[in-house]
Design a protein around this motif. Structure first.
Motif, PDB file in Angstrom:
ATOM      1  N   SER A  71       0.845  -1.194   0.000  1.00  0.00           N
ATOM      2  CA  SER A  71       0.000   0.000   0.000  1.00  0.00           C
ATOM      3  C   SER A  71       0.881   1.243   0.000  1.00  0.00           C
ATOM      4  N   ASN A  72       0.243   2.383  -0.277  1.00  0.00           N
ATOM      5  CA  ASN A  72       0.936   3.665  -0.162  1.00  0.00           C
ATOM      6  C   ASN A  72       0.045   4.692   0.532  1.00  0.00           C
ATOM      7  N   GLY A  73      -0.958   4.224   1.237  1.00  0.00           N
ATOM      8  CA  GLY A  73      -1.879   5.112   1.929  1.00  0.00           C
ATOM      9  C   GLY A  73      -3.223   5.212   1.236  1.00  0.00           C
ATOM     10  N   SER A  74      -3.213   5.335  -0.098  1.00  0.00           N
ATOM     11  CA  SER A  74      -4.471   5.461  -0.835  1.00  0.00           C
ATOM     12  C   SER A  74      -4.784   4.228  -1.685  1.00  0.00           C
ATOM     13  N   THR A  75      -3.771   3.541  -2.183  1.00  0.00           N
ATOM     14  CA  THR A  75      -3.948   2.371  -3.042  1.00  0.00           C
ATOM     15  C   THR A  75      -3.403   1.137  -2.337  1.00  0.00           C
ATOM     16  N   GLU A  76      -4.063   0.004  -2.559  1.00  0.00           N
ATOM     17  CA  GLU A  76      -3.629  -1.253  -1.956  1.00  0.00           C
ATOM     18  C   GLU A  76      -3.688  -2.362  -2.994  1.00  0.00           C
ATOM     19  N   ARG A  77      -2.745  -3.289  -2.931  1.00  0.00           N
ATOM     20  CA  ARG A  77      -2.743  -4.478  -3.777  1.00  0.00           C
ATOM     21  C   ARG A  77      -2.185  -5.635  -2.964  1.00  0.00           C
ATOM     22  N   GLU A  78      -2.582  -6.852  -3.369  1.00  0.00           N
ATOM     23  CA  GLU A  78      -2.069  -8.041  -2.712  1.00  0.00           C
ATOM     24  C   GLU A  78      -1.496  -8.992  -3.746  1.00  0.00           C
ATOM     25  N   THR A  89      -3.102  -7.859  12.070  1.00  0.00           N
ATOM     26  CA  THR A  89      -2.046  -8.108  13.055  1.00  0.00           C
ATOM     27  C   THR A  89      -0.652  -8.130  12.430  1.00  0.00           C
ATOM     28  N   ALA A  90      -0.562  -8.037  11.105  1.00  0.00           N
ATOM     29  CA  ALA A  90       0.734  -8.059  10.424  1.00  0.00           C
ATOM     30  C   ALA A  90       1.478  -6.745  10.647  1.00  0.00           C
ATOM     31  N   THR A  91       2.788  -6.830  10.733  1.00  0.00           N
ATOM     32  CA  THR A  91       3.637  -5.657  10.908  1.00  0.00           C
ATOM     33  C   THR A  91       3.887  -5.005   9.559  1.00  0.00           C
ATOM     34  N   GLN A  92       3.840  -3.684   9.538  1.00  0.00           N
ATOM     35  CA  GLN A  92       4.043  -2.944   8.293  1.00  0.00           C
ATOM     36  C   GLN A  92       5.488  -2.459   8.208  1.00  0.00           C
ATOM     37  N   TYR A  93       6.103  -2.645   7.038  1.00  0.00           N
ATOM     38  CA  TYR A  93       7.479  -2.228   6.822  1.00  0.00           C
ATOM     39  C   TYR A  93       7.555  -1.325   5.586  1.00  0.00           C
ATOM     40  N   PRO A  94       8.428  -0.321   5.581  1.00  0.00           N
ATOM     41  CA  PRO A  94       8.705   0.385   4.331  1.00  0.00           C
ATOM     42  C   PRO A  94       9.554  -0.532   3.445  1.00  0.00           C
ATOM     43  N   LEU A  95       9.300  -0.510   2.152  1.00  0.00           N
ATOM     44  CA  LEU A  95       9.990  -1.411   1.228  1.00  0.00           C
ATOM     45  C   LEU A  95      11.110  -0.678   0.515  1.00  0.00           C
ATOM     46  N   MET A  96      12.260  -1.327   0.425  1.00  0.00           N
ATOM     47  CA  MET A  96      13.404  -0.755  -0.270  1.00  0.00           C
ATOM     48  C   MET A  96      13.770  -1.641  -1.449  1.00  0.00           C
ATOM     49  N   ASN A  97      13.829  -1.046  -2.618  1.00  0.00           N
ATOM     50  CA  ASN A  97      14.165  -1.766  -3.843  1.00  0.00           C
ATOM     51  C   ASN A  97      15.676  -1.932  -3.937  1.00  0.00           C
ATOM     52  N   MET A  98      16.116  -3.183  -3.851  1.00  0.00           N
ATOM     53  CA  MET A  98      17.529  -3.511  -4.034  1.00  0.00           C
ATOM     54  C   MET A  98      17.665  -4.617  -5.075  1.00  0.00           C
ATOM     55  N   THR A  99      16.795  -4.595  -6.091  1.00  0.00           N
ATOM     56  CA  THR A  99      16.821  -5.642  -7.110  1.00  0.00           C
ATOM     57  C   THR A  99      18.053  -5.564  -7.998  1.00  0.00           C
ATOM     58  N   SER A 100      18.851  -4.524  -7.842  1.00  0.00           N
ATOM     59  CA  SER A 100      20.099  -4.443  -8.598  1.00  0.00           C
ATOM     60  C   SER A 100      21.178  -5.327  -7.980  1.00  0.00           C
ATOM     61  N   THR A 101      20.902  -5.908  -6.822  1.00  0.00           N
ATOM     62  CA  THR A 101      21.866  -6.777  -6.156  1.00  0.00           C
ATOM     63  C   THR A 101      21.211  -8.112  -5.799  1.00  0.00           C
ATOM     64  N   ASP A 142       5.576  -9.381 -10.588  1.00  0.00           N
ATOM     65  CA  ASP A 142       4.685  -8.758  -9.599  1.00  0.00           C
ATOM     66  C   ASP A 142       5.345  -7.531  -8.981  1.00  0.00           C
ATOM     67  N   PHE A 143       6.640  -7.632  -8.716  1.00  0.00           N
ATOM     68  CA  PHE A 143       7.342  -6.480  -8.156  1.00  0.00           C
ATOM     69  C   PHE A 143       7.391  -5.328  -9.156  1.00  0.00           C
ATOM     70  N   GLN A 177       5.230   0.087 -10.764  1.00  0.00           N
ATOM     71  CA  GLN A 177       4.489   0.964 -11.662  1.00  0.00           C
ATOM     72  C   GLN A 177       3.298   1.594 -10.951  1.00  0.00           C
ATOM     73  N   VAL A 178       2.643   0.825 -10.105  1.00  0.00           N
ATOM     74  CA  VAL A 178       1.453   1.315  -9.411  1.00  0.00           C
ATOM     75  C   VAL A 178       1.825   2.259  -8.267  1.00  0.00           C
ATOM     76  N   PHE A 179       2.807   1.876  -7.460  1.00  0.00           N
ATOM     77  CA  PHE A 179       3.106   2.603  -6.235  1.00  0.00           C
ATOM     78  C   PHE A 179       4.336   3.498  -6.307  1.00  0.00           C
ATOM     79  N   GLY A 180       5.180   3.300  -7.278  1.00  0.00           N
ATOM     80  CA  GLY A 180       6.434   4.045  -7.314  1.00  0.00           C
ATOM     81  C   GLY A 180       7.395   3.505  -6.271  1.00  0.00           C
ATOM     82  N   GLU A 181       8.201   4.361  -5.696  1.00  0.00           N
ATOM     83  CA  GLU A 181       9.200   3.921  -4.715  1.00  0.00           C
ATOM     84  C   GLU A 181       8.693   3.966  -3.275  1.00  0.00           C
TER      85      GLU A 181
END
Length: 172
Positions: free
Chosen positions: A11-18, A36-48, A122-123, A128-132
């Motif tokens: 999610s990004n606050g306004s949009t959600e996908r699963e 009950t799931a913990t929320q984490y900010p996601l960091m793109n490191m697909t270059s490694t 999927d990533f 494309q949907v959420f950006g960074e």
């Protein structure tokens, strides 16, 4: 959404996908519900592929869920490197088939962060949907002991046999 193993909620606050992900419960258990799931900010490191921590500052990844590319080393090594950097979860984006991540029994005790595989496409779609600015939650709803489709097939077969027997007896 119904998945075989677990669900990645982005999610990004306004949009959600699963998205469906593959998770090994032997490593770290996931919450059973989204609430009950913990929320984490996601960091793109697909270059490694994250086989070592060379060139990655722990300050940048601390407290975040990382997405890295599959390959070059085993899942437990990637998880241990991510954990040593201070990451809170590890998602491995795979271009090949999704298999349940596994390791030697001795490796399971060393890893304390959630580890899951997701499809690379999927990533890319999520980017494309959420950006960074993505926030993620990982959870694994409990599986039903009885598959509803099997119960329906059983019901149809019993009704078919019973009606066939009745019809056969009525014709005699």
């Amino acid at each position: 959404i119904n998945c075989q193993e677990a669900i990645l909620h982005i999610s990004n606050g306004s949009t959600e996908r699963e998205y469906c992900i593959v998770h090994n419960h032997s490593w770290t258990p996931l919450s059973q519900t989204l609430d009950t799931a913990t929320q984490y900010p996601l960091m793109n490191m697909t270059s490694t592929v994250l086989c070592n921590s060379t060139g990655i500052s722990p300050d940048v990844v601390k407290g975040k869920a990382l997405v890295v590319t599959r390959g070059d080393c085993d899942f437990s090594q990637k998880a241990l490197v991510a954990q040593s950097l201070g990451a809170t979860a590890l998602l491995i984006a795979s271009n090949t088939s999704l298999i349940t991540p596994s390791a030697n029994d001795s490796e399971y005790a060393k890893v304390h962060i959630p580890l899951a595989l997701m499809r690379y496409r999927d990533f890319l779609e999520a980017q494309q949907v959420f950006g960074e600015r993505m926030l993620v939650k990982l959870y694994a709803p409990p599986h039903s002991k009885i598959d509803p489709s099997i119960a329906l097939i059983l019901l149809i077969s019993i009704v078919t046999v019973a009606l066939g027997g009745y019809w056969s007896g009525a014709c005699e």
